[in-house]
Design a protein around this motif. Structure first.
Motif, PDB file in Angstrom:
ATOM      1  N   LEU A  14       0.833  -1.206   0.000  1.00 41.07           N
ATOM      2  CA  LEU A  14       0.000   0.000   0.000  1.00 41.07           C
ATOM      3  C   LEU A  14       0.865   1.253   0.000  1.00 41.07           C
ATOM      4  CD1 LEU A  14      -2.716  -1.184   2.501  1.00 41.07           C
ATOM      5  CD2 LEU A  14      -3.153  -0.404   0.169  1.00 41.07           C
TER       6      LEU A  14
ATOM      7  N   SER B  31      -4.199   4.982  -4.540  1.00 44.99           N
ATOM      8  CA  SER B  31      -5.107   6.127  -4.539  1.00 44.99           C
ATOM      9  C   SER B  31      -6.010   6.149  -5.769  1.00 44.99           C
ATOM     10  CB  SER B  31      -4.319   7.436  -4.434  1.00 44.99           C
ATOM     11  OG  SER B  31      -3.668   7.702  -5.657  1.00 44.99           O
ATOM     12  N   SER B 180      -9.967   5.560   0.062  1.00 46.21           N
ATOM     13  CA  SER B 180      -9.091   5.138   1.136  1.00 46.21           C
ATOM     14  C   SER B 180      -8.772   6.343   2.001  1.00 46.21           C
ATOM     15  CB  SER B 180      -7.820   4.561   0.508  1.00 46.21           C
ATOM     16  OG  SER B 180      -7.073   3.880   1.457  1.00 46.21           O
ATOM     17  N   PRO B 207     -16.008  -1.039   4.795  1.00 43.41           N
ATOM     18  CA  PRO B 207     -14.570  -0.810   4.555  1.00 43.41           C
ATOM     19  C   PRO B 207     -13.676  -1.810   5.287  1.00 43.41           C
ATOM     20  CG  PRO B 207     -15.649   1.180   5.439  1.00 43.41           C
ATOM     21  CD  PRO B 207     -16.582   0.045   5.623  1.00 43.41           C
ATOM     22  N   ARG B 221      -5.597   2.440   8.188  1.00 42.03           N
ATOM     23  CA  ARG B 221      -6.087   2.741   6.851  1.00 42.03           C
ATOM     24  C   ARG B 221      -7.475   2.134   6.653  1.00 42.03           C
ATOM     25  NH1 ARG B 221      -4.200   3.989   1.390  1.00 42.03           N
ATOM     26  NH2 ARG B 221      -2.176   4.453   2.301  1.00 42.03           N
ATOM     27  N   THR B 223     -10.445   1.462   3.903  1.00 36.85           N
ATOM     28  CA  THR B 223     -10.630   1.421   2.456  1.00 36.85           C
ATOM     29  C   THR B 223     -12.006   0.882   2.116  1.00 36.85           C
ATOM     30  OG1 THR B 223      -8.263   0.975   2.228  1.00 36.85           O
ATOM     31  CG2 THR B 223      -9.621   0.613   0.280  1.00 36.85           C
TER      32      THR B 223
END
Lengths: 412, 412
Positions: A14, B31, B180, B207, B221, B223
């Motif tokens: 990531l 991204s 994200s 997510p 994180r 996502t």
């Protein structure tokens, strides 16, 4: 012995962190003569990890894995390898005791998931973790060696140096000695250096010559193999002499050193102290110098004079100097360097003023830098640079040029 | 679209540099919703590179290669791929003109080997190099896309952002949106944070939740995937609210920010200025603050007062304060912070004094740190830390704690 390094962790894929482990392990392995031919990164995904293990098994003798030994549910390296090579996991009592001790020492309560960290591949050589909880291990399956190491560099690096390297060299037995030496250059580009060494590079075999550009510097790695270590060193000495005959003017040091480190050693050796006045570099020169242990014997201190007020009021630059020449000028750099030395009672003074960017300043484009070097009893020197990098790269390069100027002025 | 990043360069396998390119590309690809499943590093060796290309061709749609496009003899990426996929290399006139222009602009003489850099895979989309010489390119062969990028990050990063990403998203066409978001925490460990979020992590699907520890911080994180970007954002907002309800006290910012950046933004937003007196951190706080563009509006300046003389003579700490308490003391930190603000005419003052290590100082063990925070019209606060890292890690953590204290004191 041909090795491959597999880092396990979705955070790497990531782009959250750099795979610094692969770099560290590669440098360590090179130093004991193990060839590293591949690095692989794979996520916390057992089926993709298994495929990667299959490919690695076909091409490498030593497979080193980092990461995925922790307490959390996505840490699955041990489980996947156990399945891949067909061995069980077993609780290691020593590791378990060490984990319990770690919690006691740091006054924290052990959560249940930490117990998983004490499981090891049955029959493996356990590598103790002196700086954390998850132990490492080395397991030999036929002609193939697997080494499992924890992911956090603060645990992995000391474990590998202390326990991993000896475990590997034991398996390697006797073989030719490999000697490697890095020559470091500043102030010459890679292509220019390679052109000057073209015939040597052309006919290289033993020692090999590997030039590399990085962070505004060029390094040349010389590597020799021989049954006798002494003879390997002699081969490198001879080649080094030939290289320095041509590009010695840009040479500043060997192996893992840096310009700031070379500067610190020379100042220490001569018993000299320094002070700094930093405008565009914002304290970077002093920050780097104080990263060297024992810096207090060298650095008297300095001022980060980011504003003109600070240059005038604190570093005592004359108001007229800035009015007439601007703060981005040789005249300002000269007074900053001289006054910094005076203010802090140091033998030397260095100053950095200029335009880091991205915007221009006082009509000067980004990348314009003036450096001043003052040494007691000598005329102050100033140098103008026109750099072409980003804001951060311009600052880093300015500091390196400052170190080069200081090192040169100490030579005279 | 599933991607794989192949870095070519023996310097990586020798451990001379980190593969920062893989990290940068991975974050950029994440991204825009491209899954990166593998990173590979291979040396400047055509036959091993070809085998790596074979493996990659079986598992990835998009294969991004970095490095090996330069002028020297060991730069062989283009030649190897051309052979692997069966295309010729051709001179790109635009790239050639740009290379000649680059040498003119920097006043250097072009050596002949630089011409090799203008060769591209015939039929590829050329990606201009605005910060160096070797152009990049994207070549589509059947369902497989190959993107070739230069190795130096200063060239590769702007090229990929400006030309590479658009070339990829064009090939991707329509698909589910991926959103994200990274939440950043300071002052809580990874295991502690994960224990507090255990049930949320347990039942995650969309997510997803990925905690990660790095550099004394923890990030999480989140996502989400959905046909509607708006709905994906809503899913993340809801989960974030649940997480911050539990660990919000440690939260400081989103995505690619940092403590120093958050501090800079808050100071700018409030129109406040700051000055610093740094002993053990040696200028690191100011160096970091001035890495933020526009820092001149915030930082008045500061002193690196590495010696007691500098603390007394330049920052005007009372001699008795140091005689009675030592320089590693709350009393010294307090005067340093107050006097730094006064000296530079700033609204706030921050100070760092302590023992970076490895040696102890004034009877305090390595890792003892005192931070002082002075804000006009408020009582000065000081905080004592006992850190347990190496010299460099202690300095880095001290600066982070200083930022946290400043951010908190600006909240009140």
């Amino acid at each position: 012995m041909n090795a491959e390094i597999i880092a396990v962790g979705s955070e790497l894929l990531l782009g959250q962190i750099n795979n610094t482990n692969a770099r560290f392990l590669s440098a360590q392995l090179a130093s004991v003569g193990v060839n590293v031919y591949f690095h692989t990164v794979v996520g916390d995904n057992p089926s993709r990890l298994e495929k990667v293990l299959e490919v690695a098994g076909e091409r490498s003798d030593l497979i080193i894995l980092t990461g995925g030994l922790g307490p959390t549910k996505d840490d699955l390296t041990k489980e996947t390898i156990a399945k891949h090579i067909g061995v069980d996991l077993a609780l290691d009592e020593v590791a378990m005791a060490s984990i319990e001790g770690y919690f006691k020492r740091t006054n924290r309560v052990m959560t249940e998931n930490n117990r998983k960290q004490a499981l090891v591949l049955k029959g493996s050589e356990v590598l103790p973790n002196d700086h954390g909880m998850a132990p490492g291990m080395m397991f030999t399956s036929g002609k193939r060696h697997y080494m499992l190491l924890p992911g956090p560099p603060s645990e992995m690096e000391p474990m590998f140096t202390k326990y991993g390297i000896p475990a590997i060299t034991t398996k390697m037995g006797e073989q030719a000695k490999i000697v490697s030496r890095v020559l470091r250059f500043f102030g010459i580009g890679e292509a220019a250096l390679e052109t000057k060494l073209e015939d040597l590079i052309e006919k290289q075999s033993n020692p090999t010559i590997a030039p590399l550009a990085s962070e505004s510097e060029v390094t040349v790695r010389l590597t020799a193999r021989d049954q006798s270590e002494e003879h390997a060193i002699k081969l490198i000495d001879e080649l080094e002499a030939k290289i320095l005959e041509r590009v010695g003017a840009y040479f500043y040091g060997y192996n893992e050193t840096s310009l700031i480190n070379e500067l610190a050693m020379r100042l220490k050796g001569r018993g000299l102290t320094i002070a700094a006045a930093e405008s565009l570099t914002g304290g970077m020169f002093q920050e780097q110098l104080t990263s060297v242990p024992g810096a207090s014997a060298i650095l008297k201190g300095g001022v980060v004079c980011y504003s003109n007020e600070a240059k005038i009021n604190i570093v005592n630059v004359r108001k007229e100097t800035i009015e007439e020449n601007g703060s981005v000028s040789a005249a300002c750099a000269q007074e900053l360097a001289e006054n910094a030395a005076k203010l802090f009672g140091a033998d030397l003074g260095i100053s950095f003023t200029g335009v880091a960017g991205p915007e221009e300043l006082e009509g000067h484009p980004a990348g314009t830098v003036f450096i001043g070097i003052h040494q007691k009893g000598k005329p102050t020197i100033t140098e103008k640079l026109q750099l072409a990098g980003t804001r951060e790269i311009n600052r880093i390069r300015a500091v390196k040029h400052g170190c080069r100027l200081l090192i040169n002025s100490l030579k005279e």
